[in-house]
Design a protein around this motif. Structure first.
Motif, PDB file in Angstrom:
ATOM      1  N   ASN B  13       9.409 -44.316  10.216  1.00 17.24           N
ATOM      2  CA  ASN B  13      10.462 -45.347  10.742  1.00 17.24           C
ATOM      3  C   ASN B  13      11.832 -44.680  10.171  1.00 17.24           C
ATOM      4  OD1 ASN B  13       8.860 -47.815  11.931  1.00 17.24           O
ATOM      5  ND2 ASN B  13       7.803 -47.008  10.228  1.00 17.24           N
ATOM      6  N   PRO B  14      12.808 -45.060  11.297  1.00 19.35           N
ATOM      7  CA  PRO B  14      14.292 -44.654  10.538  1.00 19.35           C
ATOM      8  C   PRO B  14      14.415 -45.295   9.187  1.00 19.35           C
ATOM      9  CG  PRO B  14      14.273 -45.411  12.881  1.00 19.35           C
ATOM     10  CD  PRO B  14      12.793 -45.807  12.494  1.00 19.35           C
ATOM     11  N   GLU B  15      15.429 -44.754   8.841  1.00 18.11           N
ATOM     12  CA  GLU B  15      15.612 -45.166   7.263  1.00 18.11           C
ATOM     13  C   GLU B  15      16.226 -46.480   7.120  1.00 18.11           C
ATOM     14  OE1 GLU B  15      17.538 -42.880   3.159  1.00 18.11           O
ATOM     15  OE2 GLU B  15      18.055 -42.416   5.325  1.00 18.11           O
ATOM     16  N   GLU B  16      17.091 -46.589   8.189  1.00 20.75           N
ATOM     17  CA  GLU B  16      17.870 -47.899   7.921  1.00 20.75           C
ATOM     18  C   GLU B  16      17.104 -49.078   8.284  1.00 20.75           C
ATOM     19  OE1 GLU B  16      18.336 -45.446  10.094  1.00 20.75           O
ATOM     20  OE2 GLU B  16      18.500 -46.247  12.077  1.00 20.75           O
ATOM     21  N   LEU B  17      16.039 -49.151   8.963  1.00 21.35           N
ATOM     22  CA  LEU B  17      15.060 -50.268   9.184  1.00 21.35           C
ATOM     23  C   LEU B  17      14.613 -50.919   8.024  1.00 21.35           C
ATOM     24  CD1 LEU B  17      13.289 -49.086  12.628  1.00 21.35           C
ATOM     25  CD2 LEU B  17      15.223 -50.690  12.197  1.00 21.35           C
ATOM     26  N   GLU B  18      14.641 -52.179   8.245  1.00 18.94           N
ATOM     27  CA  GLU B  18      14.020 -52.944   7.047  1.00 18.94           C
ATOM     28  C   GLU B  18      12.442 -53.258   7.131  1.00 18.94           C
ATOM     29  OE1 GLU B  18      17.866 -55.019   5.055  1.00 18.94           O
ATOM     30  OE2 GLU B  18      16.202 -56.131   6.050  1.00 18.94           O
ATOM     31  N   LEU B  19      12.190 -53.416   8.609  1.00 21.45           N
ATOM     32  CA  LEU B  19      10.901 -53.716   8.917  1.00 21.45           C
ATOM     33  C   LEU B  19      10.269 -52.566   9.806  1.00 21.45           C
ATOM     34  CD1 LEU B  19      11.452 -57.468  10.117  1.00 21.45           C
ATOM     35  CD2 LEU B  19      10.491 -56.712   8.056  1.00 21.45           C
ATOM     36  N   CYS B  20       9.055 -52.255   9.669  1.00 25.49           N
ATOM     37  CA  CYS B  20       8.631 -51.280  10.529  1.00 25.49           C
ATOM     38  C   CYS B  20       8.507 -51.779  11.922  1.00 25.49           C
ATOM     39  CB  CYS B  20       6.944 -51.244   9.982  1.00 25.49           C
ATOM     40  SG  CYS B  20       6.218 -50.007  10.966  1.00 25.49           S
ATOM     41  N   GLN B  21       8.818 -50.628  12.790  1.00 29.30           N
ATOM     42  CA  GLN B  21       8.801 -50.933  14.056  1.00 29.30           C
ATOM     43  C   GLN B  21       7.712 -50.977  14.764  1.00 29.30           C
ATOM     44  OE1 GLN B  21      11.293 -47.750  15.978  1.00 29.30           O
ATOM     45  NE2 GLN B  21       9.981 -46.193  14.734  1.00 29.30           N
ATOM     46  N   PHE B  22       6.516 -50.679  14.214  1.00 30.81           N
ATOM     47  CA  PHE B  22       5.114 -50.569  14.673  1.00 30.81           C
ATOM     48  C   PHE B  22       4.404 -52.103  14.278  1.00 30.81           C
ATOM     49  CE2 PHE B  22       5.936 -46.541  16.617  1.00 30.81           C
ATOM     50  CZ  PHE B  22       6.362 -45.844  15.551  1.00 30.81           C
ATOM     51  N   CYS B  23       4.509 -52.157  13.042  1.00 32.04           N
ATOM     52  CA  CYS B  23       3.791 -53.327  12.335  1.00 32.04           C
ATOM     53  C   CYS B  23       4.498 -54.161  11.774  1.00 32.04           C
ATOM     54  CB  CYS B  23       2.698 -52.533  11.741  1.00 32.04           C
ATOM     55  SG  CYS B  23       3.366 -52.040   9.966  1.00 32.04           S
ATOM     56  N   GLN B  24       5.832 -54.300  11.936  1.00 29.95           N
ATOM     57  CA  GLN B  24       6.898 -55.013  11.420  1.00 29.95           C
ATOM     58  C   GLN B  24       6.588 -55.248   9.907  1.00 29.95           C
ATOM     59  OE1 GLN B  24       9.015 -56.289  13.463  1.00 29.95           O
ATOM     60  NE2 GLN B  24       8.216 -55.091  15.062  1.00 29.95           N
ATOM     61  N   ALA B  25       5.799 -54.494   9.270  1.00 27.38           N
ATOM     62  CA  ALA B  25       5.875 -54.684   7.920  1.00 27.38           C
ATOM     63  C   ALA B  25       7.270 -54.469   7.245  1.00 27.38           C
ATOM     64  CB  ALA B  25       4.886 -53.838   7.409  1.00 27.38           C
ATOM     65  N   ARG B  26       7.431 -54.755   6.040  1.00 24.01           N
ATOM     66  CA  ARG B  26       8.571 -54.560   5.593  1.00 24.01           C
ATOM     67  C   ARG B  26       8.552 -53.204   4.793  1.00 24.01           C
ATOM     68  NH1 ARG B  26      13.086 -56.847   4.064  1.00 24.01           N
ATOM     69  NH2 ARG B  26      12.661 -58.782   5.338  1.00 24.01           N
ATOM     70  N   ILE B  27       9.466 -52.545   5.124  1.00 26.99           N
ATOM     71  CA  ILE B  27       9.410 -51.132   4.859  1.00 26.99           C
ATOM     72  C   ILE B  27      10.309 -51.195   3.555  1.00 26.99           C
ATOM     73  CG2 ILE B  27      10.580 -48.695   5.193  1.00 26.99           C
ATOM     74  CD1 ILE B  27       9.991 -49.261   8.201  1.00 26.99           C
ATOM     75  N   LYS B  28      11.499 -51.852   3.494  1.00 22.82           N
ATOM     76  CA  LYS B  28      12.360 -51.818   2.008  1.00 22.82           C
ATOM     77  C   LYS B  28      11.935 -53.099   1.489  1.00 22.82           C
ATOM     78  CE  LYS B  28      16.081 -49.117   4.063  1.00 22.82           C
ATOM     79  NZ  LYS B  28      17.624 -48.989   4.272  1.00 22.82           N
ATOM     80  N   PRO B  29      11.379 -53.151   0.378  1.00 23.98           N
ATOM     81  CA  PRO B  29      11.060 -54.381  -0.273  1.00 23.98           C
ATOM     82  C   PRO B  29      12.348 -55.264  -0.618  1.00 23.98           C
ATOM     83  CG  PRO B  29      10.997 -52.337  -1.730  1.00 23.98           C
ATOM     84  CD  PRO B  29      11.184 -51.780  -0.430  1.00 23.98           C
ATOM     85  N   LEU B  30      12.012 -56.269  -0.724  1.00 23.98           N
ATOM     86  CA  LEU B  30      13.138 -57.417  -1.095  1.00 23.98           C
ATOM     87  C   LEU B  30      13.432 -57.255  -2.431  1.00 23.98           C
ATOM     88  CD1 LEU B  30      11.865 -60.381   1.171  1.00 23.98           C
ATOM     89  CD2 LEU B  30      13.971 -58.987   1.493  1.00 23.98           C
ATOM     90  N   GLU B  31      14.568 -57.071  -2.899  1.00 24.70           N
ATOM     91  CA  GLU B  31      14.965 -57.192  -4.007  1.00 24.70           C
ATOM     92  C   GLU B  31      14.264 -56.167  -5.162  1.00 24.70           C
ATOM     93  OE1 GLU B  31      15.653 -61.872  -4.290  1.00 24.70           O
ATOM     94  OE2 GLU B  31      14.588 -61.184  -5.673  1.00 24.70           O
ATOM     95  N   GLY B  32      14.410 -55.105  -4.572  1.00 19.84           N
ATOM     96  CA  GLY B  32      13.712 -54.024  -5.411  1.00 19.84           C
ATOM     97  C   GLY B  32      12.410 -53.837  -5.157  1.00 19.84           C
ATOM     98  N   ARG B  33      11.505 -54.446  -4.712  1.00 19.97           N
ATOM     99  CA  ARG B  33      10.188 -54.744  -4.429  1.00 19.97           C
ATOM    100  C   ARG B  33       9.685 -53.387  -3.978  1.00 19.97           C
ATOM    101  NH1 ARG B  33       6.047 -58.910  -1.686  1.00 19.97           N
ATOM    102  NH2 ARG B  33       4.264 -58.051  -2.591  1.00 19.97           N
ATOM    103  N   SER B  34       8.799 -52.694  -4.643  1.00 22.21           N
ATOM    104  CA  SER B  34       8.450 -51.462  -3.912  1.00 22.21           C
ATOM    105  C   SER B  34       7.333 -51.576  -2.791  1.00 22.21           C
ATOM    106  CB  SER B  34       7.806 -50.500  -5.060  1.00 22.21           C
ATOM    107  OG  SER B  34       6.520 -51.106  -5.926  1.00 22.21           O
ATOM    108  N   PRO B  35       7.040 -50.724  -2.020  1.00 22.47           N
ATOM    109  CA  PRO B  35       6.224 -50.794  -1.102  1.00 22.47           C
ATOM    110  C   PRO B  35       4.576 -50.925  -1.681  1.00 22.47           C
ATOM    111  CG  PRO B  35       7.450 -48.987  -0.617  1.00 22.47           C
ATOM    112  CD  PRO B  35       7.905 -49.459  -1.932  1.00 22.47           C
ATOM    113  N   ALA B  36       4.441 -50.341  -2.948  1.00 24.67           N
ATOM    114  CA  ALA B  36       3.352 -50.487  -3.565  1.00 24.67           C
ATOM    115  C   ALA B  36       2.979 -51.787  -3.816  1.00 24.67           C
ATOM    116  CB  ALA B  36       3.193 -49.341  -4.583  1.00 24.67           C
TER     117      ALA B  36
END
Lengths: 234, 778, 226
Positions: B13-36
């Motif tokens: 996904n592009p870097e600037e997106l916060e949500l995945c354009q495919f599955c709408q998952a959050r790419i960038k975690p809220l408040e520093g939350r990591s994807p893991a």
């Protein structure tokens, strides 16, 4: 010959025939054990007599005598039928009946050839010629009969012969609608032939009845010839 | 521009997106939350709100929490170490001075709720007043090191109920061994820092909210989860709804507060009004205790899981339709102290709760939750019970709730309620909808139950019943209808037999000789002429080819002819193609001899050549080579007839003076004609045939040239021959003997046939009439 | 007759280089049949002699076939006798009469006195009586003809029967002129339409015999199981 003139074997034989005749006549009242027993006795006797006649007439003089007492050429002559006859005996066994197939094939092949030859030379040619000659006044016109009757008779026989043959022709063309049917003119002629066939079969039926009636007369006569002397003591 | 891979689907996904354009998952975690960390959050939980937190700051305070638990002393939380998003939460927890924190994406209804709560709440709930409902924990009063009593209490309660929940969950999933593992994993989560929740609880309860030491987190009573809710680790999952709470116990609300909530019903949305109504019936709240000392590691990770904004979580596929507890929890935690610092006091939490409109939370919150849960469960599809037993909804700090994913993303994570497969092991433990690592076939499952009910239509049922009746009737003995002993056909046959027998017997008995014999017929005349023209000691081949059945007719027809030949002194050579022929030939000779007195005996007078097997083949062979085929006679001496008898003069059949065939069968006659006649070379061929063979032999006689030179047909022919040669058979001809009986019986037969035929014809016509009438009636 | 194709011994012969199986039985039938048929139409003395020999051999083999038939009859009824039941008594009678006849006729020959005694006392009366009973059945069937089927041809059939019977003998000693006698209706029916129909039947039978025989000689039909 009266019963008194008969020897004992003849008398016993006559009486035996008498009772057997009555047992067969009992079938007029329905199937019963006496009738069945009589039939089984008849089958046994006729089968045994036929086997002995075949042995006496063919097997012994034409197969075993040359094999035992014949010369080398005679033995060679009967080798082929001897082998085939041996193979044919296997037909009595359901499991090994296939062994007798060549012998049966030989019988069928020769019988068929004989039948074809006889049909052509004995029926087709002579009967066709006879049909043609029906209108030949020089060939067989009755000396005292009228010509008209002769010709009419000939025409009628020719017509009957041809139409009867047409009746047994079942070739037909396929039709778009419905089942295959013969042409109309063939159907008409077949109907005419059917008339002749019906008359012929009626004559045959009458002949069969006449023959059986004669047999009944002969049997009744036999019963009378035996029974009355028994009654009267003659 | 560098692409970022989605933690869920793995697609770039592009870097600037916060949500995945495919599955709408959050790419960038809220408040520093990591994807893991997001992966560790329960499925269905909304992604945390994007507060701009930094990952490092999260890790720091989490580690701080863990260390606190390990050391048993909550370490003070340095505000400066807080990330900005945390500070924002802190601000949220300061209801007096600050406006309620509204995370991004907060639904309007929640905002409105909060505003209503802010307006209607008489005063911020006093955390201390909420104290009675919350058992004060003996936790360390140190605001830095104490684990909230509610947390410890929660932990202890979880331990007790774990077994029960595990069983349920195991039953649902068939993975009993994993439940404990999962539970253990849940337990392994780092305990969240202690935070007194009593303050915010008291805020929720209003005046009567128990007062709780602000330094201490309100103790939460580990309540039994409402029916249908199963605790899985930190989360409380409502089947069919999803995660409805975290491991934190939802502070209960006293029942007496429910009445206070009631007046507010008119001003709150309808959905909330229902909850309020349900809340009125809530039982007295139970205290919530938290054992700060026994905070499990999972509590430390509460941040991760609690990032799910409860109020954002909606039932599966039913956004906003069903009541969830997320927003409730959000309200509850409005005044909750955060574990990140003492500034997060119960007052702030309580204020927050007020600002968020926690008025409805009156009375026992758990009971209220249960009511709502039940109402939502009615429509929700049954899901798999999650392990973990009954857990009260976990408390989430405000900042955690703000991190929860938005509703739009929640729908993406909406899981089919029927797919209740919850991962029980591995890093994805507790998540639903995870693709199983094991193949489906290897996993133990309760087999699906299919309906075994047979679908039968009405017609099939009728047919089955009919067949059943038929089968039953087969076993039942049926009365056989009695057959009449005398039937009309039987009577008719008896009449025929009686008439014939009586007619013949009468003639035989009377010995009548009145009927004249037939006159000379053409065919008989021809035959007679031929025999008359025989030379002396002629060689005559006599074919005896009839069956014993018709011996009466044949002997009657041929006896005079044979006698005629005998009178001519002809040497007779008997041959037959039937096995009974030799015997019949002997019988014929004997009969003729007995009738005429001319007894032919011995080989000097006749030779019985025997049987020719093979039918037409035998005749053909005999016709070609008679000497080879029939070399011997059937006399007792087995004489070689072709050398010791008059037959020696005949080399073949053409050497015979006459060939006479006596047969009753048209086929045998035809065989003689076809096989023998062509080889005769002028030798006459005459036939004595039965009346039944006459139609098929006469064409050969009537042919031109003739194939049969003479014919004697049946009894009439024999009578005709006898009539023309009355000296034959000494006047004792068989034809004469039988003729009267024959003529009368033939007449009787004709009458029987005519009468019977007429009766049958009339019967047939009457039946046809009846049938036509019946058809017309139909 | 069983088929010989199922057994490798007589079933077929493999032709070299080809996958064609030629049944042995069919080969025998076709070969010998063609030789005999050729002897009818080709006036070659050798061929005629060969034909005569082949036909004589067929007589010998046909006699053996009669033995096989009698042996099979004996086997069937022997099994019935061993099986027991009501039919076993009849089978006993059959086997007993057959064995007695074999012994007696075998000892005295087909034309011996005792052989003729058996023939005259048992076989002759029974067969004649069976034919006599047939007269009753024929009258009954002729009377029922009109009930079963009534059309033009049935009527013609019935009329022919009645006319031929009536013209066979005088009625109460009275010869009906138009019916009885050489010039009567019966003679006309027998000599003209019956001959016509019979000639057509004979020709048709002969043609059918030729067709059937040729089918066997070319191998299209194999009634011998080849």
């Amino acid at each position: 010959m009266s019963l008194a003139d008969m020897s004992l074997p003849d008398l016993v034989g006559t009486l035996l025939g008498f009772f057997l005749t009555l047992m067969v006549f009992s079938y007029a009242f329905g199937d019963n054990a006496l009738f069945r027993a009589t039939i089984h006795i008849f089958i046994g006797v006729s089968a045994g007599y036929a086997a002995i006649v075949a042995w006496y007439n063919v097997i012994w003089p034409q197969l075993f005598l040359p094999l035992v007492f014949g010369s080398q050429s005679e033995r060679l002559y009967i080798l082929f039928p001897l082998v085939l006859s041996g193979l044919l005996l296997f037909k009595a066994s359901p499991r090994l009946s296939w062994v007798g197939s060549p012998a049966v094939a030989y019988l069928v092949g020769v019988g068929v050839a004989v039948g074809i030859g006889g049909a052509i030379l004995g029926t087709i040619f002579p009967q066709t010629q006879a049909t043609i000659n029906l209108l030949d006044t020089g060939a067989g016109a009755p000396p005292d009969g009228s010509l008209l009757f002769f010709i009419a008779q000939g025409v009628l026989i020719i017509l009957g012969t041809v139409t009867t043959l047409i009746y047994f022709h079942f070739g037909a063309r396929n039709r778009v609608s419905g089942a295959p049917r013969r042409p109309e003119w063939v159907e008409f002629l077949a109907r005419v032939g059917q008339v002749f066939i019906a008359i012929t079969l009626g004559v045959i039926f009458a002949g069969v009845f006449t023959a059986s009636l004669t047999a009944m007369i002969e049997r009744v006569q036999f019963i009378y010839d035996v029974f009355v002397p028994l009654l009267t003591g003659q | 521009m560098a692409d970022v891979r989605c933690p869920m689907c793995g697609k770039p996904n592009p870097e600037e997106l916060e949500l995945c354009q495919f599955c709408q998952a959050r790419i960038k975690p809220l408040e520093g939350r990591s994807p893991a960390e997001e992966f560790n959050s329960p499925i269905g939980a909304e992604p945390p709100l994007d507060t701009g937190g930094e990952q490092d700051s999260i890790d720091e305070w989490l580690n701080f929490l863990r260390q606190s638990e390990d050391e048993g002393e909550p370490r003070p939380f340095d505000e400066e170490q807080l990330a900005d998003w945390m500070k924002e939460d802190l601000d949220i927890k300061m209801p007096e001075s600050q406006e309620p924190l509204e995370p991004e994406g907060t639904p309007d209804w929640l905002s409105s709720l909060r505003s209503i709560a802010d307006e209607d709440a008489p005063e911020p709930p006093d955390v201390e007043k909420a104290q009675p409902a919350v058992e004060p924990s003996p936790a360390d009063s140190s605001e830095e090191n104490e684990v909230p009593g509610w947390l410890s209490k929660l932990r202890s309660r979880r331990t007790a109920e774990e077994g029960e929940a595990d069983q349920e969950f195991a039953f649902q999933l068939g993975e009993e061994p994993k439940i404990s593992e999962q539970a253990g994993i849940q337990e392994d989560r780092s305990a969240i820092s202690t935070e007194s929740v009593s303050d915010w609880l008291s805020e929720l309860r209003g005046e009567e909210a128990p007062v709780v030491d602000s330094s201490q987190p309100p103790e939460l009573v580990q309540e039994e989860l409402p029916a249908g809710q199963v605790e899985i680790g930190e989360e409380v999952v409502q089947p069919g709804v999803g995660v409805v709470s975290q491991d934190e116990d939802i502070p209960v609300v006293e029942a007496d507060r429910a009445s206070e909530i009631q007046p507010q019903t008119e001003e709150i949305p309808d959905w909330l009004a229902g909850i309020v109504a349900g809340g009125a019936a809530v039982a007295a709240a139970e205290g919530v205790e938290a054992d700060l000392d026994n905070l499990p590691e999972w509590l430390a990770d509460l941040e991760k899981s609690s990032a799910l904004d409860r109020e954002e979580i909606v039932p599966f596929g039913e956004e906003g339709e069903e009541l969830t507890f997320d927003w409730l929890q959000t309200q509850v935690r409005a005044g909750q102290e955060t574990p990140y610092g003492e500034e997060l006091t119960s007052d702030t939490l309580g204020t927050e709760a007020d600002t968020r409109g926690v008025g409805p939370f009156v009375g026992d919150l758990s009971d209220f939750l249960e009511e709502a849960e039940l109402s939502s469960l009615e429509a929700a599809q049954p899901g798999v019970e999650q392990p973990g037993g009954d857990l009260s909804p976990a408390e989430l700090p405000t900042w955690l709730e703000a991190m929860r994913p938005v509703d739009a993303a929640a729908g993406v994570y909406a899981i089919d309620a029927q797919d209740g497969q919850v991962e029980s092991s591995g890093p994805l433990a507790g998540m639903q909808g995870v693709l199983p690592a094991e193949p489906e076939i290897a996993r133990l499952k309760k087999p699906a139950v299919y309906a075994l009910r047979l679908q039968v239509t009405e017609s099939q049922r009728a047919h089955a019943s009919l067949l059943d009746e038929l089968v039953k009737s087969e076993g039942e003995p049926k009365e056989i209808p009695g057959r009449p002993a005398v039937t009309s056909p039987y009577l008719f046959r008896l009449i025929i037999f009686a008439v014939l027998i009586s007619t013949i017997l009468w003639q035989v008995f009377t010995g009548s000789r009145t009927s004249p014999l037939p006159g000379l017929m053409p065919e008989t005349f021809d035959t007679s002429e031929i025999i008359d023209n025989l030379p002396e000691n002629a060689l005559v081949l006599l074919g005896v080819d009839y069956d014993p059945a018709l011996a009466g007719e044949m002997e009657a027809a041929a006896a005079s002819l044979v006698d005629h030949m005998m009178l001519k002194g002809a040497y007779l050579g008997l041959v037959s193609t039937s096995s009974t022929g030799p015997a019949l030939g002997e019988h014929l000779i004997a009969t003729v001899g007995s009738l005429s007195g001319n007894r032919y005996q011995g080989i000097e007078m006749y030779a019985n050549l025997g049987y020719l097997p093979g039918g037409a083949s035998g005749l053909q062979a005999f016709a070609q080579a008679p000497r080879q085929v029939a070399p011997f006679a059937l006399d007792p001496e087995t004489t070689a007839v072709w050398s010791n008898t008059p037959l020696q003069a005949a080399q073949d059949l053409a050497g015979f003076d006459l060939v006479a065939v006596i047969t009753d069968d048209s086929d045998k006659a035809r065989a003689w004609i076809e096989q023998v006649q062509p080889t005769l070379n002028g030798t006459p061929l005459i036939m004595v045939i039965s009346t039944q063979a006459e139609p098929l032999v006469r064409p050969y006689y009537q042919a031109n040239p003739k194939q049969v030179d003479g014919m004697v047909v049946g009894l009439a022919g024999g009578g005709s021959y006898e009539q023309s040669h009355q000296d034959l058979l000494a006047g004792n001809g068989l034809a004469r003997k039988y003729w009267d009986a024959f003529s009368l019986s033939v007449l009787a037969a004709v009458v029987l046939i005519a009468v019977g035929g007429f009766v049958n014809l009339v019967t047939n016509l009457l039946n046809a009439q009846k049938q036509s009438k019946a058809d017309k009636k139909r | 007759m069983g088929s010989g194709c199922d057994h490798p011994g007589w079933g077929s012969i493999e032709t070299g280089g080809a996958d064609m199986k030629i049944p042995v039985a069919a080969a025998i039938a076709i070969a010998f049949g063609l030789v005999v048929l050729a002897g009818y139409f080709l006036p070659l003395p050798e061929l005629v002699s060969l034909r005569t020999i082949l036909v004589q051999w067929s007589m010998i083999i046909a006699s053996t076939a009669l033995f096989v038939g009698v042996a099979n009859l004996l086997r069937v009824h022997w099994f019935k006798l061993r099986k027991g039941g009501t039919a076993s008594a009849y089978s006993f009678l059959l086997i007993a009469s057959l064995l007695v006849t074999l012994v007696v006729v075998g000892l005295y020959g087909p034309t011996g006195s005792w052989s003729l005694w058996i023939f005259n006392s048992i076989q002759f009366p029974i067969e004649s009586s069976l034919m006599a009973i047939l007269a009753v059945v024929l009258i009954y069937s002729a009377a029922r003809l009109m009930r079963r089927r009534m059309d033009l041809f049935s009527l013609l059939f019935g009329m022919a029967v009645l006319l031929v019977l009536l013209g066979s003998a005088p009625i109460f000693g009275i010869e009906i002129p138009f019916l009885y006698g050489p010039d009567g209706l019966r003679s006309l029916i027998v000599q003209i339409p019956a001959v016509a129909g019979a000639r057509g039947i004979l020709l048709g039978v002969a043609l059918g015999t030729i067709a059937t025989g040729l089918r066997i000689l070319i191998g299209a039909d194999r009634p011998y199981g080849g």
